[in-house]
Design a protein around this motif. Structure first.
Motif, PDB file in Angstrom:
ATOM      1  N   LYS A  23       0.840  -1.205   0.000  1.00 43.73           N
ATOM      2  CA  LYS A  23       0.000   0.000   0.000  1.00 43.73           C
ATOM      3  C   LYS A  23       0.873   1.251   0.000  1.00 43.73           C
ATOM      4  CE  LYS A  23      -2.638  -0.654   3.527  1.00 43.73           C
ATOM      5  NZ  LYS A  23      -3.671  -0.740   4.552  1.00 43.73           N
ATOM      6  N   TYR A  26       2.382   1.582  -3.727  1.00 47.47           N
ATOM      7  CA  TYR A  26       1.448   2.074  -4.741  1.00 47.47           C
ATOM      8  C   TYR A  26       0.839   3.422  -4.354  1.00 47.47           C
ATOM      9  CZ  TYR A  26       1.769  -2.231  -7.401  1.00 47.47           C
ATOM     10  OH  TYR A  26       2.233  -3.269  -8.156  1.00 47.47           O
ATOM     11  N   GLY A  27       0.671   3.652  -3.069  1.00 44.45           N
ATOM     12  CA  GLY A  27       0.159   4.945  -2.623  1.00 44.45           C
ATOM     13  C   GLY A  27       1.105   6.074  -2.978  1.00 44.45           C
ATOM     14  N   TRP A  32      -2.649   6.262  -4.946  1.00 47.76           N
ATOM     15  CA  TRP A  32      -3.816   5.449  -4.615  1.00 47.76           C
ATOM     16  C   TRP A  32      -4.086   5.533  -3.121  1.00 47.76           C
ATOM     17  CZ3 TRP A  32      -2.395   0.198  -7.362  1.00 47.76           C
ATOM     18  CH2 TRP A  32      -2.355   0.400  -8.753  1.00 47.76           C
ATOM     19  N   SER A  33      -5.361   5.406  -2.759  1.00 45.54           N
ATOM     20  CA  SER A  33      -5.740   5.313  -1.351  1.00 45.54           C
ATOM     21  C   SER A  33      -6.449   3.975  -1.140  1.00 45.54           C
ATOM     22  CB  SER A  33      -6.625   6.487  -0.937  1.00 45.54           C
ATOM     23  OG  SER A  33      -7.815   6.499  -1.700  1.00 45.54           O
ATOM     24  N   ILE A  46      -9.026  -0.355  -3.425  1.00 44.10           N
ATOM     25  CA  ILE A  46      -8.096   0.631  -3.972  1.00 44.10           C
ATOM     26  C   ILE A  46      -8.906   1.702  -4.684  1.00 44.10           C
ATOM     27  CG2 ILE A  46      -6.255   1.043  -5.645  1.00 44.10           C
ATOM     28  CD1 ILE A  46      -5.483  -1.951  -5.278  1.00 44.10           C
ATOM     29  N   HIS A  47      -8.619   2.969  -4.352  1.00 41.23           N
ATOM     30  CA  HIS A  47      -9.248   4.104  -5.017  1.00 41.23           C
ATOM     31  C   HIS A  47      -8.175   4.922  -5.731  1.00 41.23           C
ATOM     32  CE1 HIS A  47     -13.322   4.017  -3.224  1.00 41.23           C
ATOM     33  NE2 HIS A  47     -12.704   3.352  -2.261  1.00 41.23           N
ATOM     34  N   TYR A  48      -8.461   5.271  -6.980  1.00 39.16           N
ATOM     35  CA  TYR A  48      -7.600   6.205  -7.701  1.00 39.16           C
ATOM     36  C   TYR A  48      -7.897   7.612  -7.206  1.00 39.16           C
ATOM     37  CZ  TYR A  48      -7.117   2.480 -11.250  1.00 39.16           C
ATOM     38  OH  TYR A  48      -6.884   1.316 -11.913  1.00 39.16           O
ATOM     39  N   SER A  51     -11.434   9.363  -7.895  1.00 43.12           N
ATOM     40  CA  SER A  51     -12.404   8.387  -8.382  1.00 43.12           C
ATOM     41  C   SER A  51     -13.625   8.333  -7.468  1.00 43.12           C
ATOM     42  CB  SER A  51     -11.771   7.002  -8.488  1.00 43.12           C
ATOM     43  OG  SER A  51     -11.420   6.511  -7.205  1.00 43.12           O
ATOM     44  N   PRO A  54     -14.189   2.378  -6.060  1.00 46.78           N
ATOM     45  CA  PRO A  54     -12.920   1.648  -6.089  1.00 46.78           C
ATOM     46  C   PRO A  54     -12.686   1.004  -7.456  1.00 46.78           C
ATOM     47  CG  PRO A  54     -14.544   0.452  -4.802  1.00 46.78           C
ATOM     48  CD  PRO A  54     -15.166   1.760  -5.167  1.00 46.78           C
ATOM     49  N   SER A  55     -11.423   0.795  -7.785  1.00 52.98           N
ATOM     50  CA  SER A  55     -11.045   0.207  -9.068  1.00 52.98           C
ATOM     51  C   SER A  55     -10.327  -1.120  -8.914  1.00 52.98           C
ATOM     52  CB  SER A  55     -10.134   1.170  -9.828  1.00 52.98           C
ATOM     53  OG  SER A  55     -10.803   2.383 -10.057  1.00 52.98           O
TER      54      SER A  55
END
Length: 125
Positions: A23, A26-27, A32-33, A46-48, A51, A54-55
């Motif tokens: 996390k 990638y964060g 990303w959150s 995971i949220h862009y 957004s 979540p994706s």
């Protein structure tokens, strides 16, 4: 929010035995959150940035041998897609399953051995 078209990649999953480390990676890399998926079941959404929904998700694995990154394609009919994939040479890892809320999914290996999944969303209430 619009519904994505069928036969497109609409979800991805990263599995890690070190979810806090992944996390952070990638964060910091993509902004990303992450947030819980309902109960504390070892899965986080995971949220862009910016957004609405979540994706993807982070699956907490038990050891590094289970770590993975995979994509999922939304299809109209999981069973028909699995049958077509098998006819083209795919191998089925997990046959179609339906969750309690109606989401249907299956996991496959393509003809090069790459893991991917297909799913049909749960019916709208």
């Amino acid at each position: 929010m619009t519904t994505p078209p069928f036969n497109t990649v609409t979800w991805f999953q990263v599995g890690s035995d070190k979810p806090e480390q992944i996390k952070k990676f990638y964060g910091e890399l993509f902004g990303w959150s992450f947030g819980p998926y309902g109960s504390d079941d070892g899965y986080e959404l995971i949220h862009y940035p910016g957004s609405e929904a979540p994706s993807g998700g982070i699956a907490h694995t038990t050891d590094s041998a289970a770590n993975h990154a995979t994509f999922l394609v939304m299809v109209e009919d999981v069973a028909a897609t699995v049958a077509a994939a098998e006819a083209l040479g795919a191998k089925v890892l997990n046959p179609p399953e339906t969750t309690s809320d109606g989401l249907v999914s299956a996991d496959l290996l393509d003809t090069s051995g790459n893991h991917f999944g297909v799913f049909s969303p749960a019916p709208s209430a």
